[in-house]
Design an enzyme around this catalytic site. Structure first.
Site, PDB file in Angstrom:
ATOM      1  N   GLU A 157       0.771  -1.153   0.025  1.00 10.66           N
ATOM      2  CA  GLU A 157       0.072   0.062   0.050  1.00 10.66           C
ATOM      3  C   GLU A 157       0.932   1.291  -0.007  1.00 10.66           C
ATOM      4  O   GLU A 157       0.353   2.313  -0.103  1.00 10.66           O
ATOM      5  CB  GLU A 157      -0.744  -0.043   1.211  1.00 10.66           C
ATOM      6  CG  GLU A 157      -2.242  -0.703   1.005  1.00 10.66           C
ATOM      7  CD  GLU A 157      -2.008  -2.320   0.807  1.00 10.66           C
ATOM      8  OE1 GLU A 157      -1.324  -2.911   1.544  1.00 10.66           O
ATOM      9  OE2 GLU A 157      -2.349  -2.632  -0.238  1.00 10.66           O
ATOM     10  N   ASN A 176      -0.740  -7.186  -4.315  1.00  8.05           N
ATOM     11  CA  ASN A 176      -1.045  -6.262  -5.202  1.00  8.05           C
ATOM     12  C   ASN A 176      -0.005  -5.386  -5.857  1.00  8.05           C
ATOM     13  O   ASN A 176       0.937  -5.054  -5.291  1.00  8.05           O
ATOM     14  CB  ASN A 176      -2.187  -5.039  -4.600  1.00  8.05           C
ATOM     15  CG  ASN A 176      -1.539  -4.470  -3.403  1.00  8.05           C
ATOM     16  OD1 ASN A 176      -1.306  -4.879  -2.403  1.00  8.05           O
ATOM     17  ND2 ASN A 176      -1.384  -3.110  -3.794  1.00  8.05           N
ATOM     18  N   ASP A 197      -7.211  -4.657  -5.891  1.00  8.42           N
ATOM     19  CA  ASP A 197      -6.370  -4.899  -4.564  1.00  8.42           C
ATOM     20  C   ASP A 197      -6.378  -6.420  -4.145  1.00  8.42           C
ATOM     21  O   ASP A 197      -6.741  -6.928  -3.225  1.00  8.42           O
ATOM     22  CB  ASP A 197      -6.792  -4.240  -3.416  1.00  8.42           C
ATOM     23  CG  ASP A 197      -5.812  -4.559  -2.025  1.00  8.42           C
ATOM     24  OD1 ASP A 197      -4.661  -4.635  -2.414  1.00  8.42           O
ATOM     25  OD2 ASP A 197      -6.282  -4.094  -0.916  1.00  8.42           O
TER      26      ASP A 197
END
Lengths: 641, 155
Positions: free
Chosen positions: A235, A319, A361
């Site tokens: 992230e 991801n 994601d």
């Protein structure tokens, strides 16, 4: 007094940007979210449900057409999943379907850390080892003494900066034991080895840069003389990698990145992916916009499994960075993939990317469960992967061929997979784009199942999948890369996928690629792992704090017990020095979804916690933060009177 | 200057101290304390309080909302500052103080659990605008407040 400076210039001064402008609220809050009305609104119909197995093999035996990688965790539990194959199956059978209701608490111990307790303890040489969430303390409990006193508590003092760089609470998923050492990861991106007898640090190795957003949460897997670890931080635009450390010294033996040139990914002449889409030179560079692979995520924060016969390790990748897929056109190899590497040198044997140009994601870090079993009349070396995508994958683990991919929860982002090409058959209306609000995508970013591991029983041929039924609204917005801060380009709202249930323990018939039963949880997704046992009882915990025992064949609820905090960890079982079977589990709500129970999260913001709060509106009513180890054993029938 | 006065006051309040700290150990200027987070020892001295030059300007709050998204504050603290990787800014819990000056310092200086020190990168004006936005959270004046969350599944 107020001057509105050009936003772009100000942000460019900070570093790289993806896209030309900065995020705004335009289009983000265009309307409220309506929960889907029925299951059929949100998903393609899954395969019709089949019957459960008619009968079980005699006690102590497995089905004849199933073979697991030995050794299984019988008395002790030395690896994160108990075994190399990640089955989370223990042959112990003292606790069985007839007596499980006599389970009683025999010991508890608070860790003093009210954060998400993922993972499970290890048991080695009559000592239990507990790794806590940050500050990642290691607690050794003396099992020879029935009162369970501590032998020692190791304080590694990781850098507290890591607390604010970890995406999803300050969790840790456990340790491996090898060569007299407990080896685990610290949130500040170090791997540490601790002497299992004395509690003294043996070595500590830096794996990543916490200031750039690299953290570590996964449980190392020790294979021969190597501890295999991976980083977190998908992230925050980190570059995902898997690293092998010498168990004796902590020196790095090899590093395999999951983006970048073949030399960095450890792709050489031995690379033989099954599908054409995964073949080519430097895919980790050419399938990205220029230099985007350097921020390309694809981290390794889930589970690693190992096949000693093939000498291959298997890991998933997370991801791609940035979340917004429009900002990184291309397939973005090797994000969202399953990768098979030679355990000795990390060279990639094959890789299979599940979602090219992932837009949701859907990290594919979930466990890869290794089972030899009969598949369409022939014994095969299988890899079972219950995916974030909501599809249950069965692969040939020698070649990477997909043998089956069937939905185990309501799914609408894709109709299925084309097994000839290995590509998903996407539903274009559920692919989010820049500046538009895409509603009712199922499953949500947390997946049809998250990292919390499933279990497989060789006595039933069933896989027990702790699943989510959660959907989302996804809006693509611009993104700025600022090192050490989130790199998303997306605004997400998640919510329950139906009024009837949001969690589902799925009994999945692997050979027939279909569910045989569902045990549904109304309130919350299942975010803890599962244990299967030779006594044909499977155990798992819920986010509202119930520890449940089901009949492995029928799914019937046999026993349940309310814990003082929600479960995001995994049950495990072992033999004590008295020869009795024990069951251990952590109560400790937290993690990405569970952090919504913390006082530091305001539930009225549906975009808090990367968008999970809408799915977790009830959490503070049903549980509260804590951190407690629970140990259960069967009550003597004479004592219960 | 203010630190000097503070030390005088401290010394006056504790006459039993055998050493009066009338100057810093190295003899140089004492380090500046912009906005104390802790209590001030001794009676009678108030720390100077920096004030937000934008006050409660709605325009400043709107600009602050843009910086909140543009500088990735939303990624950690939530799209409407409800928390996540970092704590909620919507609630009443302020570990380092809730005044404009305290919030300014938390942004500018960073905090030890991962909050970056934005003062190194951002103009002071942007930080004050962020403060203006943060102080509207949960109020009638909130810029782009969260939309209502649909009711939970039936019990």
């Amino acid at each position: 007094m107020l001057r509105t400076l050009p936003l772009v210039l100000a942000v460019l001064a900070l570093g790289r940007t993806a896209g030309a402008t900065v995020p705004t609220d335009a289009g983000v809050d265009a309307g409220t979210v309506d929960a889907p009305k029925t299951e059929s609104d949100v998903g393609y119909a899954p395969q019709p449900q089949g019957p459960p197995p008619a009968k079980l093999p005699p006690r102590g035996q497995q089905l004849p057409n199933i073979k697991l990688i030995e050794p299984l965790p019988s008395g002790e539990w030395r690896l994160p999943a108990g075994d190399y194959g990640n089955t989370r199956y223990s042959p112990l059978a003292q606790i069985d379907t007839g007596n499980v209701k006599r389970l009683r608490v025999v010991n508890t111990m608070g860790t003093g850390i009210p954060r998400g307790h993922e993972g499970n303890p290890l048991v080695v040489d009559q000592t239990m080892y507990v790794v806590t969430p940050f500050p990642n303390e290691l607690i050794a409990i003396d099992l020879d003494d029935p009162t369970g006193p501590l032998k020692w508590r190791f304080h590694p003092h990781p850098d507290p900066t890591a607390v604010g760089k970890a995406c999803c609470d300050v969790v840790n998923r456990g340790a491996s034991y090898a060569d007299g050492k407990i080896i685990y990861n610290l949130l500040d991106a170090h791997t540490v080895a601790v002497d299992a007898k004395t509690g003294k640090e043996v070595w500590r190795t830096k794996i990543g840069e916490v200031n750039r957003g690299e953290t570590m949460t996964m449980a190392p897997l020790v294979v021969k003389n190597l501890a295999i670890v991976g980083n977190s931080g998908g992230e925050l635009g980190v570059r995902g990698k898997v690293v092998a450390l010498d168990v004796a010294t902590g020196k790095i033996v090899w590093t395999g990145y999951n983006t970048g040139p073949d030399a960095d990914v450890l792709i050489g002449p031995g690379y033989k992916p099954f599908y054409a889409k995964d073949r080519g030179v430097d895919l980790g560079v050419t399938t990205w916009p220029p230099d985007q692979w350097k921020l390309g995520g694809s981290t390794v924060w889930g589970w690693i499994s190992y096949d000693p016969g093939l000498n291959l390790i298997y890991h998933g990748t997370g991801n791609p960075g940035v979340w917004n897929a429009d900002l990184r056109p291309g397939s973005n190899h090797f994000s969202c993939a399953i990768v098979a590497r030679n355990a000795d040198d990390g060279q990639v044997k094959w890789a299979y990317q599940l979602t090219p140009n992932d837009a949701w994601d859907y990290d594919e870090v979930n466990e890869n469960i290794l089972v030899d079993m009969e598949w369409k009349g022939k014994m095969r070396k299988l890899l079972l992967h219950p995916g974030r995508t909501g599809f249950m994958f069965v692969l040939d683990r020698e070649t990477g061929e997909v043998l089956s991919a069937e939905a185990f929860v309501p799914v609408n982002w894709a109709k299925g997979y084309d097994l000839k090409t290995g590509l998903p058959i996407e539903n274009p209306s559920k692919r989010p784009h820049m500046g538009t609000v895409t509603k009712d995508i199922c499953p949500s970013s947390s997946g049809g199942k998250e990292f919390n591991p499933a279990a497989f029983s060789p006595r039933t041929g069933l896989l027990y999948i702790p699943a989510h039924n959660t959907c989302m609204e996804f809006t693509g917005i611009e993104a700025n890369y600022i090192a050490g801060t989130p790199y998303l380009g997306a605004s997400v709202k998640m919510y329950p996928g139906s009024k009837e249930f949001q969690g589902d323990l799925v009994g999945w018939d692997v050979a027939n690629a279909r569910a045989v039963w569902h045990v549904k949880e109304k309130l919350f997704p299942l975010n803890g792992g599962v244990l299967a046992t030779g006594g044909d009882v499977i155990f798992y915990g819920t986010m509202d704090g119930w520890l449940k025992a089901l009949h492995a064949r029928t799914g019937e609820l046999l026993w349940k017990f309310k814990l003082p905090s929600g479960v995001v960890g995994n049950p495990m079982t072992y033999l004590g020095p008295d020869g009795k079977q024990y069951l251990a589990i952590y109560a400790g709500i937290g993690g990405w979804l569970g952090a919504t129970a913390f006082p530091s999260v305001s539930l009225e913001d549906p975009r808090a916690g990367l968008g999970v709060t809408g799915a977790m509106q009830q959490i503070k009513r049903y549980t509260s933060p804590s951190g407690v180890l629970f140990v259960f054993a069967l009550e003597d029938p004479k004592e219960g009177k | 200057m203010s630190r000097f006065l503070l030390l005088i006051a401290l010394a006056a309040a504790h006459p039993g101290c055998d050493r009066r700290p009338t100057e810093s150990p190295q003899g140089g200027a004492p380090p500046p304390v912009k906005t104390p987070v802790g209590t001030i020892p001794g009676p009678g001295v108030q720390a100077p309080v920096a004030t937000n030059p934008f006050g409660s300007s709605p325009l400043a709050a709107r600009a602050g909302r843009q910086w909140f998204l543009g500088y990735n504050c939303a990624g950690c603290h939530g799209g409407h500052a409800g928390g996540g990787m970092g704590p909620s800014l919507r609630d009443k819990t302020w570990r380092y103080g809730s005044s404009s000056a305290h919030i300014f310092d938390s942004i500018a200086e960073g905090r030890s659990n991962g909050m970056p020190a934005w003062g190194v990168k951002l103009p002071e004006e942007h930080i004050w605008q962020l403060v203006s936005y943060i102080q509207t959270l949960g109020t009638e004046e909130e810029v782009n407040p969260p939309t209502p969350i649909p009711p939970p599944p039936q019990q």
